[in-house]
Motif scaffolding. Structure first.
Motif, PDB file in Angstrom:
ATOM      1  N   ARG A  58     -37.682  51.435 -87.107  1.00 36.91           N
ATOM      2  CA  ARG A  58     -36.381  51.240 -86.481  1.00 36.91           C
ATOM      3  C   ARG A  58     -36.185  52.304 -85.418  1.00 36.91           C
ATOM      4  NH1 ARG A  58     -33.332  51.023 -92.078  1.00 36.91           N
ATOM      5  NH2 ARG A  58     -35.112  52.312 -92.542  1.00 36.91           N
ATOM      6  N   LYS A  59     -35.405  51.969 -84.424  1.00 36.19           N
ATOM      7  CA  LYS A  59     -35.125  52.911 -83.343  1.00 36.19           C
ATOM      8  C   LYS A  59     -33.692  53.401 -83.487  1.00 36.19           C
ATOM      9  CE  LYS A  59     -36.611  52.042 -79.177  1.00 36.19           C
ATOM     10  NZ  LYS A  59     -36.759  51.554 -77.787  1.00 36.19           N
ATOM     11  N   LEU A  60     -33.539  54.715 -83.502  1.00 32.55           N
ATOM     12  CA  LEU A  60     -32.211  55.323 -83.551  1.00 32.55           C
ATOM     13  C   LEU A  60     -31.872  55.889 -82.188  1.00 32.55           C
ATOM     14  CD1 LEU A  60     -32.198  57.323 -86.912  1.00 32.55           C
ATOM     15  CD2 LEU A  60     -31.337  55.044 -86.452  1.00 32.55           C
ATOM     16  N   LEU A  61     -30.670  55.601 -81.728  1.00 36.64           N
ATOM     17  CA  LEU A  61     -30.189  56.109 -80.455  1.00 36.64           C
ATOM     18  C   LEU A  61     -29.360  57.364 -80.706  1.00 36.64           C
ATOM     19  CD1 LEU A  61     -29.915  55.645 -77.382  1.00 36.64           C
ATOM     20  CD2 LEU A  61     -27.854  54.329 -77.880  1.00 36.64           C
ATOM     21  N   LEU A  62     -29.746  58.444 -80.064  1.00 41.35           N
ATOM     22  CA  LEU A  62     -29.019  59.702 -80.204  1.00 41.35           C
ATOM     23  C   LEU A  62     -28.472  60.121 -78.849  1.00 41.35           C
ATOM     24  CD1 LEU A  62     -28.111  62.211 -81.765  1.00 41.35           C
ATOM     25  CD2 LEU A  62     -30.329  63.228 -81.249  1.00 41.35           C
ATOM     26  N   PRO A  63     -27.174  59.902 -78.612  1.00 44.58           N
ATOM     27  CA  PRO A  63     -26.575  60.389 -77.365  1.00 44.58           C
ATOM     28  C   PRO A  63     -26.425  61.906 -77.440  1.00 44.58           C
ATOM     29  CG  PRO A  63     -25.209  58.708 -78.410  1.00 44.58           C
ATOM     30  CD  PRO A  63     -26.247  59.115 -79.400  1.00 44.58           C
ATOM     31  N   ILE A  64     -26.807  62.588 -76.377  1.00 48.76           N
ATOM     32  CA  ILE A  64     -26.636  64.044 -76.353  1.00 48.76           C
ATOM     33  C   ILE A  64     -25.766  64.446 -75.167  1.00 48.76           C
ATOM     34  CG2 ILE A  64     -28.789  64.565 -77.551  1.00 48.76           C
ATOM     35  CD1 ILE A  64     -29.929  65.430 -74.819  1.00 48.76           C
ATOM     36  N   SER A  65     -25.077  65.557 -75.364  1.00 49.28           N
ATOM     37  CA  SER A  65     -24.211  66.094 -74.303  1.00 49.28           C
ATOM     38  C   SER A  65     -24.665  67.483 -73.884  1.00 49.28           C
ATOM     39  CB  SER A  65     -22.774  66.166 -74.825  1.00 49.28           C
ATOM     40  OG  SER A  65     -22.713  67.091 -75.907  1.00 49.28           O
ATOM     41  N   PHE A  66     -25.729  67.978 -74.498  1.00 51.85           N
ATOM     42  CA  PHE A  66     -26.231  69.343 -74.335  1.00 51.85           C
ATOM     43  C   PHE A  66     -25.304  70.348 -74.996  1.00 51.85           C
ATOM     44  CE2 PHE A  66     -27.897  67.310 -70.351  1.00 51.85           C
ATOM     45  CZ  PHE A  66     -29.167  67.107 -70.845  1.00 51.85           C
ATOM     46  N   GLY A  67     -24.377  69.872 -75.798  1.00 56.15           N
ATOM     47  CA  GLY A  67     -23.522  70.761 -76.577  1.00 56.15           C
ATOM     48  C   GLY A  67     -24.248  71.207 -77.836  1.00 56.15           C
ATOM     49  N   VAL A  68     -23.614  72.083 -78.583  1.00 53.56           N
ATOM     50  CA  VAL A  68     -24.222  72.643 -79.785  1.00 53.56           C
ATOM     51  C   VAL A  68     -24.494  71.550 -80.823  1.00 53.56           C
ATOM     52  CG1 VAL A  68     -23.873  74.224 -81.719  1.00 53.56           C
ATOM     53  CG2 VAL A  68     -23.208  74.910 -79.422  1.00 53.56           C
ATOM     54  N   SER A  69     -23.536  70.668 -81.059  1.00 57.01           N
ATOM     55  CA  SER A  69     -23.670  69.673 -82.122  1.00 57.01           C
ATOM     56  C   SER A  69     -24.800  68.686 -81.860  1.00 57.01           C
ATOM     57  CB  SER A  69     -22.359  68.911 -82.310  1.00 57.01           C
ATOM     58  OG  SER A  69     -21.347  69.788 -82.689  1.00 57.01           O
ATOM     59  N   SER A  70     -24.807  68.070 -80.672  1.00 60.06           N
ATOM     60  CA  SER A  70     -25.828  67.053 -80.408  1.00 60.06           C
ATOM     61  C   SER A  70     -27.218  67.671 -80.275  1.00 60.06           C
ATOM     62  CB  SER A  70     -25.473  66.237 -79.161  1.00 60.06           C
ATOM     63  OG  SER A  70     -25.398  67.054 -78.014  1.00 60.06           O
ATOM     64  N   THR A  71     -27.302  68.860 -79.714  1.00 61.80           N
ATOM     65  CA  THR A  71     -28.604  69.521 -79.585  1.00 61.80           C
ATOM     66  C   THR A  71     -29.130  69.940 -80.954  1.00 61.80           C
ATOM     67  OG1 THR A  71     -27.929  70.308 -77.402  1.00 61.80           O
ATOM     68  CG2 THR A  71     -29.854  71.343 -78.383  1.00 61.80           C
ATOM     69  N   THR A  72     -28.246  70.420 -81.820  1.00 61.71           N
ATOM     70  CA  THR A  72     -28.654  70.779 -83.181  1.00 61.71           C
ATOM     71  C   THR A  72     -29.115  69.545 -83.946  1.00 61.71           C
ATOM     72  OG1 THR A  72     -27.133  72.647 -83.205  1.00 61.71           O
ATOM     73  CG2 THR A  72     -27.891  71.835 -85.343  1.00 61.71           C
ATOM     74  N   LEU A  73     -28.398  68.439 -83.804  1.00 58.81           N
ATOM     75  CA  LEU A  73     -28.804  67.211 -84.479  1.00 58.81           C
ATOM     76  C   LEU A  73     -30.168  66.746 -83.971  1.00 58.81           C
ATOM     77  CD1 LEU A  73     -28.187  65.048 -86.554  1.00 58.81           C
ATOM     78  CD2 LEU A  73     -26.889  63.827 -84.790  1.00 58.81           C
ATOM     79  N   LEU A  74     -30.417  66.837 -82.671  1.00 66.74           N
ATOM     80  CA  LEU A  74     -31.727  66.490 -82.125  1.00 66.74           C
ATOM     81  C   LEU A  74     -32.803  67.368 -82.745  1.00 66.74           C
ATOM     82  CD1 LEU A  74     -33.670  65.094 -80.166  1.00 66.74           C
ATOM     83  CD2 LEU A  74     -32.898  66.682 -78.393  1.00 66.74           C
ATOM     84  N   TYR A  75     -32.544  68.652 -82.846  1.00 72.39           N
ATOM     85  CA  TYR A  75     -33.504  69.582 -83.452  1.00 72.39           C
ATOM     86  C   TYR A  75     -33.779  69.220 -84.912  1.00 72.39           C
ATOM     87  CZ  TYR A  75     -35.339  73.870 -85.494  1.00 72.39           C
ATOM     88  OH  TYR A  75     -36.098  74.777 -86.190  1.00 72.39           O
ATOM     89  N   VAL A  76     -32.723  68.959 -85.671  1.00 72.04           N
ATOM     90  CA  VAL A  76     -32.873  68.641 -87.093  1.00 72.04           C
ATOM     91  C   VAL A  76     -33.638  67.325 -87.272  1.00 72.04           C
ATOM     92  CG1 VAL A  76     -31.591  68.002 -89.186  1.00 72.04           C
ATOM     93  CG2 VAL A  76     -30.881  69.984 -87.841  1.00 72.04           C
ATOM     94  N   LEU A  77     -33.307  66.309 -86.489  1.00 67.31           N
ATOM     95  CA  LEU A  77     -34.008  65.029 -86.605  1.00 67.31           C
ATOM     96  C   LEU A  77     -35.465  65.152 -86.181  1.00 67.31           C
ATOM     97  CD1 LEU A  77     -31.269  62.536 -85.359  1.00 67.31           C
ATOM     98  CD2 LEU A  77     -32.036  62.927 -87.706  1.00 67.31           C
ATOM     99  N   ASP A  78     -35.729  65.949 -85.164  1.00 64.92           N
ATOM    100  CA  ASP A  78     -37.110  66.181 -84.742  1.00 64.92           C
ATOM    101  C   ASP A  78     -37.903  66.841 -85.864  1.00 64.92           C
ATOM    102  OD1 ASP A  78     -39.185  66.361 -82.527  1.00 64.92           O
ATOM    103  OD2 ASP A  78     -38.979  68.491 -83.062  1.00 64.92           O
ATOM    104  N   ARG A  79     -37.332  67.846 -86.491  1.00 63.47           N
ATOM    105  CA  ARG A  79     -38.004  68.514 -87.621  1.00 63.47           C
ATOM    106  C   ARG A  79     -38.203  67.547 -88.785  1.00 63.47           C
ATOM    107  NH1 ARG A  79     -37.559  74.398 -88.117  1.00 63.47           N
ATOM    108  NH2 ARG A  79     -38.515  73.967 -90.117  1.00 63.47           N
ATOM    109  N   TYR A  80     -37.216  66.689 -89.030  1.00 65.39           N
ATOM    110  CA  TYR A  80     -37.324  65.695 -90.099  1.00 65.39           C
ATOM    111  C   TYR A  80     -38.482  64.742 -89.830  1.00 65.39           C
ATOM    112  CZ  TYR A  80     -35.894  61.937 -93.307  1.00 65.39           C
ATOM    113  OH  TYR A  80     -35.854  60.979 -94.280  1.00 65.39           O
TER     114      TYR A  80
END
Length: 192
Positions: A58-80
């Motif tokens: 499945r493909k998950l879409l992650l909108p980012i704003s370069f803010g702390v929350s979206s960038t942290t979520l990108l980092y966590v999902l990448d590590r996952y």
């Protein structure tokens, strides 16, 4: 929240000094990072590899704003995803990262920031969409100059900026921008 006492040990690893307190438990930075990752992973149960068919992720879409929350979520999902590959050789989903270019940001600056994020997370697909272009497509009755793509982008930005400046308050402008971003993200997801 800061740790209660200077020199207090982490309640989990009991080796490092606590950096902050979470739910009355002092945690060091590494244990706090693990705590946050665990919270996200628990919510991602449906996207574990045992729930996916190999080759049909499945493909998950992650909108980012370069803010702390979206960038942290990108980092966590990448590590996952990295941990899924290390354990099973495959992932339960693929990640598509989307950046909605703000009408008041310079496009070059925004794309430079996106390129920097792409360099840090090369295993994911990235896209960007212009909020001004989305606004123009959503309002086809507004005339548009199709001579060149650059003129078109500038006209779309001017149309959106004139709408936003016509609004009576900063709050109403922020609300309209938020609604437009949400609609642009939803339309991108439908089109993908």
């Amino acid at each position: 929240m800061p740790a209660k006492q200077v020199g207090e040990l982490c309640g989990r690893c009991r080796t490092l000094d606590a950096a902050l307190t979470v739910r009355a438990e002092p945690l060091c930075r590494e244990c706090f990072a693990n705590y946050v990752r665990t919270k996200v992973v628990k919510r991602m149960e449906a996207f574990r590899t045992r729930h996916s068919v190999p080759g049909q992720q499945r493909k998950l879409l992650l909108p980012i704003s370069f803010g702390v929350s979206s960038t942290t979520l990108l980092y966590v999902l990448d590590r996952y995803l990295q941990s899924q590959v290390a354990k099973t050789g495959r992932t339960g989903f693929v990640l598509h990262v989307l950046y909605v270019v703000d009408p008041f940001a310079t496009r070059n600056e925004a794309l430079e920031r996106l390129e920097a994020v792409k360099a840090c997370f090369p295993n994911h697909e990235f896209s960007d969409i212009s909020l001004a272009d989305f606004f123009a497509r959503a309002n086809p009755e507004m005339p548009s100059d199709r001579e060149s793509h650059r003129n078109d982008m500038e006209n779309n930005s001017l149309k959106l900026e004139s709408l936003l400046h016509a609004l009576p308050s900063a709050t109403s402008r922020a609300d309209v921008l938020s609604m437009l971003r949400t609609r642009a993200i939803a339309q991108f997801a439908k089109d993908s």
